[in-house]
Design a protein around this motif. Structure first.
Motif, PDB file in Angstrom:
ATOM      1  N   GLY A 169      98.795  25.170  50.728  1.00  0.00           N
ATOM      2  CA  GLY A 169      98.518  25.898  49.488  1.00  0.00           C
ATOM      3  C   GLY A 169      99.769  26.568  48.990  1.00  0.00           C
ATOM      4  O   GLY A 169     100.460  27.271  49.739  1.00  0.00           O
ATOM      5  N   GLY A 170     100.113  26.336  47.737  1.00  0.00           N
ATOM      6  CA  GLY A 170     101.332  26.904  47.194  1.00  0.00           C
ATOM      7  C   GLY A 170     101.178  28.364  46.812  1.00  0.00           C
ATOM      8  O   GLY A 170     100.103  28.824  46.447  1.00  0.00           O
ATOM      9  N   ASP A 171     102.279  29.095  46.906  1.00  0.00           N
ATOM     10  CA  ASP A 171     102.375  30.440  46.348  1.00  0.00           C
ATOM     11  C   ASP A 171     103.173  30.315  45.052  1.00  0.00           C
ATOM     12  O   ASP A 171     104.396  30.140  45.085  1.00  0.00           O
ATOM     13  CB  ASP A 171     103.100  31.389  47.312  1.00  0.00           C
ATOM     14  CG  ASP A 171     102.279  31.704  48.545  1.00  0.00           C
ATOM     15  OD1 ASP A 171     101.137  31.225  48.631  1.00  0.00           O
ATOM     16  OD2 ASP A 171     102.777  32.434  49.407  1.00  0.00           O
ATOM     17  N   VAL A 184     102.585  28.032  51.308  1.00  0.00           N
ATOM     18  CA  VAL A 184     103.979  27.626  51.167  1.00  0.00           C
ATOM     19  C   VAL A 184     104.695  28.582  50.230  1.00  0.00           C
ATOM     20  O   VAL A 184     104.270  28.798  49.092  1.00  0.00           O
ATOM     21  CB  VAL A 184     104.077  26.182  50.628  1.00  0.00           C
ATOM     22  CG1 VAL A 184     105.541  25.754  50.510  1.00  0.00           C
ATOM     23  CG2 VAL A 184     103.304  25.220  51.537  1.00  0.00           C
ATOM     24  N   HIS A 185     105.798  29.128  50.688  1.00  0.00           N
ATOM     25  CA  HIS A 185     106.577  30.084  49.913  1.00  0.00           C
ATOM     26  C   HIS A 185     107.652  29.368  49.093  1.00  0.00           C
ATOM     27  O   HIS A 185     107.882  28.180  49.267  1.00  0.00           O
ATOM     28  CB  HIS A 185     107.253  31.083  50.851  1.00  0.00           C
ATOM     29  CG  HIS A 185     108.231  30.424  51.795  1.00  0.00           C
ATOM     30  ND1 HIS A 185     109.533  30.151  51.449  1.00  0.00           N
ATOM     31  CD2 HIS A 185     108.093  29.963  53.070  1.00  0.00           C
ATOM     32  CE1 HIS A 185     110.152  29.576  52.452  1.00  0.00           C
ATOM     33  NE2 HIS A 185     109.294  29.439  53.447  1.00  0.00           N
ATOM     34  N   TYR A 188     111.216  26.425  45.898  1.00  0.00           N
ATOM     35  CA  TYR A 188     109.916  26.009  46.417  1.00  0.00           C
ATOM     36  C   TYR A 188     109.994  24.741  47.270  1.00  0.00           C
ATOM     37  O   TYR A 188     109.322  24.654  48.314  1.00  0.00           O
ATOM     38  CB  TYR A 188     108.935  25.818  45.270  1.00  0.00           C
ATOM     39  CG  TYR A 188     107.522  25.516  45.697  1.00  0.00           C
ATOM     40  CD1 TYR A 188     106.760  26.452  46.386  1.00  0.00           C
ATOM     41  CD2 TYR A 188     106.938  24.285  45.407  1.00  0.00           C
ATOM     42  CE1 TYR A 188     105.460  26.180  46.777  1.00  0.00           C
ATOM     43  CE2 TYR A 188     105.632  24.002  45.792  1.00  0.00           C
ATOM     44  CZ  TYR A 188     104.909  24.954  46.475  1.00  0.00           C
ATOM     45  OH  TYR A 188     103.617  24.669  46.860  1.00  0.00           O
ATOM     46  N   PRO A 189     110.822  23.745  46.884  1.00  0.00           N
ATOM     47  CA  PRO A 189     110.927  22.553  47.752  1.00  0.00           C
ATOM     48  C   PRO A 189     111.399  22.885  49.161  1.00  0.00           C
ATOM     49  O   PRO A 189     111.052  22.177  50.116  1.00  0.00           O
ATOM     50  CB  PRO A 189     111.946  21.669  47.015  1.00  0.00           C
ATOM     51  CG  PRO A 189     111.791  22.058  45.580  1.00  0.00           C
ATOM     52  CD  PRO A 189     111.539  23.544  45.607  1.00  0.00           C
ATOM     53  N   LEU A 190     112.176  23.968  49.321  1.00  0.00           N
ATOM     54  CA  LEU A 190     112.592  24.376  50.657  1.00  0.00           C
ATOM     55  C   LEU A 190     111.381  24.782  51.492  1.00  0.00           C
ATOM     56  O   LEU A 190     111.267  24.410  52.667  1.00  0.00           O
ATOM     57  CB  LEU A 190     113.581  25.536  50.563  1.00  0.00           C
ATOM     58  CG  LEU A 190     114.019  26.159  51.891  1.00  0.00           C
ATOM     59  CD1 LEU A 190     114.744  25.129  52.752  1.00  0.00           C
ATOM     60  CD2 LEU A 190     114.903  27.373  51.649  1.00  0.00           C
ATOM     61  N   GLY A 191     110.465  25.561  50.894  1.00  0.00           N
ATOM     62  CA  GLY A 191     109.256  25.951  51.612  1.00  0.00           C
ATOM     63  C   GLY A 191     108.427  24.740  52.007  1.00  0.00           C
ATOM     64  O   GLY A 191     107.899  24.670  53.129  1.00  0.00           O
TER      65      GLY A 191
END
Length: 431
Positions: free
Chosen positions: A311-313, A281-282, A292-295
């Motif tokens: 998985g977060g970036d 997730v970008h 980040y919530p947009l991704g």
């Protein structure tokens, strides 16, 4: 830190209730990104030794389609592109492997890691943005039939290296990532997928979502009128522009989810079974979490609807008064969006210096890495992958694009992550 024992054939990698399991036992993976294709083959062992000295029990790497198939149909898996040999060496050293075969990989690579011939072969797969504008970066329509056909061929070839080396087959590979940062390029460039293939799908979606009379009041064009649909979406006007932006955003969530399902199907056809698929997730940038919530929103349907792991970036730099809470919030948001029991993971966990050795004065304090690591572990993360543990050299392409430097990537060489930076975190995690 304990290194897990070698896998046994027939064992599976599973997840449930926020936990990751290897052969039925709970697991925690501390990984480092090591790009085999940016290193000489003779240097692989040295870097693996460094990874083990840091306390890592896993190594991750992208697989660059751009390098393995510079010319259509001519594959190269030799020398420092011998993916199978690299994976085997990691396994022989007691390390797990998390593999990221694209198709898109980004990774600071030219053309986002895709061979140049794909866009040349399918020019109508290039997205068209508002006002008919072309994107500033290299991206393609994910569901373009020609692009997908070539993706299937790529998976057919690259999975021959991956499938025999999965953990259930006695190898070290514990997970496979599907594509990379899906939707990010369109978002960054404000160039949505307004090419004809995507808009025809959007028209079908509109008819599924709204009764005919509602659509007639919502838009001044019919979804069945291709010319009017394309023009109306590329040149949205008041008063329907807000409705279009809302509808198209919702449509794209399903669009991305369908792409991920298709890639998963390609992988499973080639023998990728009994290991989880990952979706990263970008959205973090400039050491903050604002986007980040947009991704998460864009890819929510993708991983929750397909029994995958998100998985977060997370690129947040040094924790300071203005952003120290962002890492905590990023992990918390990711965890609460995991409705399918998947564990909290960070696929790109920032380490070393921010610009990856470009020539400026941006450097992070060594204490930032152990601080962020411990904070993430305390929130229940079951995997963190340091990006980038070791990159290497961006060598010349065999088929140069004649863009001024003709190298595989547009950044300078990336250096190995300082070993001392993780001393405090590794010591604590080992207890």
């Amino acid at each position: 830190m304990k290194h897990f024992s070698s896998s046994a054939a027939g064992s599976a990698v599973t997840f449930a209730d926020g936990c990751l399991f290897l052969n039925g036992g709970p697991a925690f993976l501390l990984s480092g990104e090591l790009h085999y294709f940016r290193q000489s083959r003779e240097n692989w062992q040295h870097l693996i030794d460094e990874a083990k000295a840091m306390g890592l029990n896993c190594v991750a790497s992208y697989v660059p389609w751009l390098l393995h198939e510079e010319k259509e149909g001519e594959y190269d898996f030799s020398g420092n592109l011998d993916l199978g040999a690299f994976i085997d060496l990691c396994g022989q050293n007691g390390l797990y492997v998390f593999i990221r075969p694209g198709p898109f990989i980004m990774a600071e690579m030219k053309n986002e890691g895709l061979p140049y011939w794909i866009a040349e072969k399918h020019p109508d797969a290039l997205p068209v943005g508002f006002g008919g504008a072309r994107p500033a970066t290299s991206t393609l329509d994910y569901l373009h039939p020609g692009y997908l056909a070539d993706c299937k061929k790529w998976y057919n070839r690259v999975m021959r290296e991956i499938a025999p080396r999965l953990y259930p087959n006695g190898g070290p590979i514990i997970g496979v990532q599907l594509d990379n940062e899906v939707g990010m390029l369109s978002w960054v460039t404000n160039t949505p997928l307004l090419n004809e293939n995507a808009l025809l799908r959007f028209g079908t979606w509109l008819k599924e979502q709204y009764p005919q009379e509602t659509l007639a009041a919502r838009y001044p064009f019919s979804p069945d009128d291709k010319e009017a649909l394309v023009k109306g979406c590329r040149f949205p006007e008041d008063p329907y522009s807000p409705a279009f932006h809302r509808d198209f955003g919702r449509f794209m969530r399903g669009y991305y989810a369908e792409y991920l399902r298709i890639l998963r199907g390609y992988a499973e056809e080639e023998g990728i079974q009994d290991v989880p698929f990952f979706v990263n997730v970008h959205g973090t940038g400039d050491t903050r979490l604002f986007d980040y919530p947009l991704g998460l929103s864009q890819l929510y349907e993708g991983w929750n609807g397909g029994d995958m792991i998100s998985g977060g970036d997370l690129y947040l730099g040094e924790p300071r008064e203005g952003n120290y809470q962002d890492l905590y919030l990023g992990n918390a948001l990711t965890a609460c969006m995991n409705k399918n029991g998947s564990p909290l993971t960070t696929i790109e966990f920032e380490c070393s210096d921010g610009p990856y050795c470009s020539l400026n004065d941006m450097r992070f304090h060594p204490a930032a890495i152990p601080h962020n690591t411990l904070m993430t572990v305390m929130q229940g993360a079951k995997m963190a992958n340091y990006y980038v543990f070791s990159g290497g050299e961006n060598t010349l392409l065999r088929r140069p694009p004649h863009d001024g430097d003709d190298r595989m990537a547009f950044t300078s060489a990336m250096a190995i992550m300082p070993l001392l930076a993780l001393t405090a975190a590794i010591t604590t995690l080992s207890r």
